[in-house]
Design a protein around this motif. Structure first.
Motif, short mmCIF file in Angstrom:
data_model
loop_
_atom_site.label_atom_id
_atom_site.label_comp_id
_atom_site.label_asym_id
_atom_site.label_seq_id
_atom_site.Cartn_x
_atom_site.Cartn_y
_atom_site.Cartn_z
N VAL B 64 6.39 40.95 -0.47
CA VAL B 64 7.08 39.89 0.27
C VAL B 64 8.33 39.51 -0.51
CG1 VAL B 64 5.56 38.11 -0.74
CG2 VAL B 64 6.90 37.60 1.30
N LEU B 65 9.43 39.40 0.21
CA LEU B 65 10.71 39.00 -0.37
C LEU B 65 11.15 37.69 0.27
CD1 LEU B 65 12.60 42.42 -0.34
CD2 LEU B 65 11.39 41.38 -2.26
N LEU B 66 11.61 36.79 -0.56
CA LEU B 66 12.05 35.49 -0.07
C LEU B 66 13.50 35.27 -0.49
CD1 LEU B 66 11.54 32.67 1.17
CD2 LEU B 66 10.67 31.96 -1.09
N ASN B 67 14.35 35.00 0.48
CA ASN B 67 15.75 34.68 0.21
C ASN B 67 15.99 33.26 0.71
OD1 ASN B 67 18.55 34.32 0.26
ND2 ASN B 67 18.92 36.50 0.54
N LYS B 68 15.94 32.32 -0.23
CA LYS B 68 16.06 30.92 0.16
C LYS B 68 17.47 30.56 0.60
CE LYS B 68 14.22 29.79 -3.80
NZ LYS B 68 13.58 31.07 -4.21
N THR B 69 18.44 31.30 0.12
CA THR B 69 19.84 31.01 0.46
C THR B 69 20.08 31.15 1.95
OG1 THR B 69 20.54 31.80 -1.71
CG2 THR B 69 22.23 31.62 0.00
N VAL B 70 19.53 32.22 2.53
CA VAL B 70 19.72 32.45 3.96
C VAL B 70 18.45 32.16 4.75
CG1 VAL B 70 21.58 34.11 3.61
CG2 VAL B 70 19.21 34.92 3.67
N LYS B 71 17.46 31.60 4.10
CA LYS B 71 16.20 31.22 4.76
C LYS B 71 15.59 32.42 5.48
CE LYS B 71 17.58 26.43 5.58
NZ LYS B 71 19.03 26.59 5.48
N HIS B 72 15.32 33.44 4.71
CA HIS B 72 14.82 34.69 5.26
C HIS B 72 13.65 35.19 4.44
CE1 HIS B 72 14.86 39.07 6.05
NE2 HIS B 72 15.17 38.69 7.26
N LEU B 73 12.68 35.70 5.14
CA LEU B 73 11.45 36.20 4.54
C LEU B 73 11.19 37.59 5.11
CD1 LEU B 73 8.93 34.97 2.90
CD2 LEU B 73 7.96 34.51 5.14
N SER B 74 10.75 38.51 4.29
CA SER B 74 10.42 39.82 4.81
C SER B 74 9.12 40.33 4.21
CB SER B 74 11.55 40.83 4.56
OG SER B 74 11.67 41.09 3.18
N LEU B 75 8.46 41.16 4.98
CA LEU B 75 7.24 41.83 4.54
C LEU B 75 7.49 43.32 4.55
CD1 LEU B 75 4.14 41.66 3.89
CD2 LEU B 75 3.77 42.06 6.34
N GLN B 76 7.30 43.95 3.42
CA GLN B 76 7.46 45.39 3.33
C GLN B 76 6.09 46.03 3.15
OE1 GLN B 76 10.30 46.18 0.21
NE2 GLN B 76 11.90 44.98 1.20
N ILE B 77 5.82 47.04 3.97
CA ILE B 77 4.57 47.78 3.87
C ILE B 77 4.93 49.21 3.48
CG2 ILE B 77 2.47 48.52 5.05
CD1 ILE B 77 2.95 46.24 7.08
N ALA B 78 4.41 49.65 2.36
CA ALA B 78 4.69 51.00 1.89
C ALA B 78 3.73 52.01 2.51
CB ALA B 78 4.56 51.04 0.36
N ALA B 79 4.25 53.19 2.80
CA ALA B 79 3.43 54.29 3.32
C ALA B 79 2.54 53.81 4.46
CB ALA B 79 2.60 54.90 2.19
N THR B 80 3.18 53.36 5.52
CA THR B 80 2.46 52.75 6.63
C THR B 80 1.42 53.69 7.22
OG1 THR B 80 4.56 51.65 7.13
CG2 THR B 80 2.80 51.41 8.73
N GLN B 81 0.26 53.14 7.50
CA GLN B 81 -0.88 53.90 8.01
C GLN B 81 -1.25 53.42 9.41
OE1 GLN B 81 -3.87 53.05 5.09
NE2 GLN B 81 -2.73 53.99 3.42
N PRO B 82 -1.95 54.24 10.18
CA PRO B 82 -2.36 53.81 11.53
C PRO B 82 -3.12 52.49 11.52
CG PRO B 82 -2.69 56.17 11.29
CD PRO B 82 -2.28 55.65 9.93
N GLY B 83 -3.89 52.24 10.49
CA GLY B 83 -4.64 50.98 10.39
C GLY B 83 -3.76 49.76 10.19
N ASP B 84 -2.48 49.98 9.93
CA ASP B 84 -1.55 48.87 9.79
C ASP B 84 -1.04 48.38 11.14
OD1 ASP B 84 -0.11 50.48 6.88
OD2 ASP B 84 -1.68 48.94 6.97
N SER B 85 -1.32 49.11 12.19
CA SER B 85 -0.89 48.70 13.53
C SER B 85 -1.55 47.37 13.87
CB SER B 85 -1.28 49.75 14.57
OG SER B 85 -0.55 50.93 14.41
N ALA B 86 -0.73 46.36 14.16
CA ALA B 86 -1.23 45.01 14.41
C ALA B 86 -0.04 44.11 14.71
CB ALA B 86 -1.99 44.48 13.19
#
Lengths: 115, 112
Positions: B64-86
């Motif tokens: 998870v990355l948080l950029n408070k300056t621009v009020k932005h949050l991101s979630l990065q998933i490495a090597a995405t798998q079928p079980g990550d579908s949601a």
């Protein structure tokens, strides 16, 4: 592991009926929450409780009431169910004290249909 | 009230690729952020959280990355798998508040 259980996965009721949704958590959490989840609207907080017999209104409390007689159990009551209360209801609990925020753990949800 | 939103309602990725799910928030007082994953017919499941005194936090295959300056949050998933579908939700809160405010969610589909 934290476990939050809800009494029913699916429920069908008629307009005007009184409906009880039960939630139990086994981690001795102080806080418990009731949300409803609707397509395009996300999760909206109905009520929460930070202690036994304590309750606070959330964003959409109208048409609902709650009861917390024991720490582990939090009940959501629809006094007179209406069709616009057809939704997925989610219960959650967290260990944070009053005025704090911590991870909320969710139950599996109850899909309520009001005919 | 606060608005917590997502840039994209749907995201499709190839299996094995990395996924990035974004979230914007508007309350500058927010200091706690959390990502949930919700599979069909189930309740939201905690993935990872971050407090405002950090800008990055890593878990197992997730960051998870948080950029408070621009009020932005991101979630990065490495090597995405079928079980990550949601559907993935971000949520935020501020000190003194017991409750979280949730975004509407992004549906991640992993293509085999």
């Amino acid at each position: 592991d934290v476990k939050v259980t809800q009494s029913s996965r699916y429920l069908v009721k008629r307009t005007g009926e009184k409906v009880f949704l039960e939630c139990v958590q086994d981690m001795d959490h102080e806080n418990m929450f009731w949300y409803r989840q609707d397509p395009g609207l996300g999760l909206r907080l109905i009520y929460f409780s930070y202690d036994v017999k304590m309750k606070e209104k959330g964003d959409i409390p109208e048409g609902y009431s709650v009861s917390r007689e024991k720490k582990e159990r939090f009940s959501l009551i629809l006094e007179s169910a209406s069709t616009n209360q057809t939704s997925m209801y989610l219960c959650a609990s967290s260990s944070a004290g009053q005025g704090e925020t911590d991870t909320q753990y969710f139950g599996p949800g109850t899909r309520l249909t009001v005919l | 009230g606060e608005s917590v939103g997502l840039h994209l309602p749907t995201l499709s990725v190839q299996e094995g690729d990395n996924s990035i799910i974004n979230c914007a928030y508007s309350n500058s007082a927010s200091d706690y952020f959390i990502w949930y994953k919700q599979e069909s017919g189930k309740g939201p499941q905690f993935i990872i959280d971050i407090r405002s005194n950090m800008d990055k936090r890593q878990g197992q295959r997730v960051t998870v990355l948080l950029n408070k300056t621009v009020k932005h949050l991101s979630l990065q998933i490495a090597a995405t798998q079928p079980g990550d579908s949601a559907v993935y939700f971000c949520a935020e809160s501020e000190t003194g508040a017991n409750n979280l405010f949730f975004g509407t969610g992004t549906r991640l589909t992993v293509i085999p």
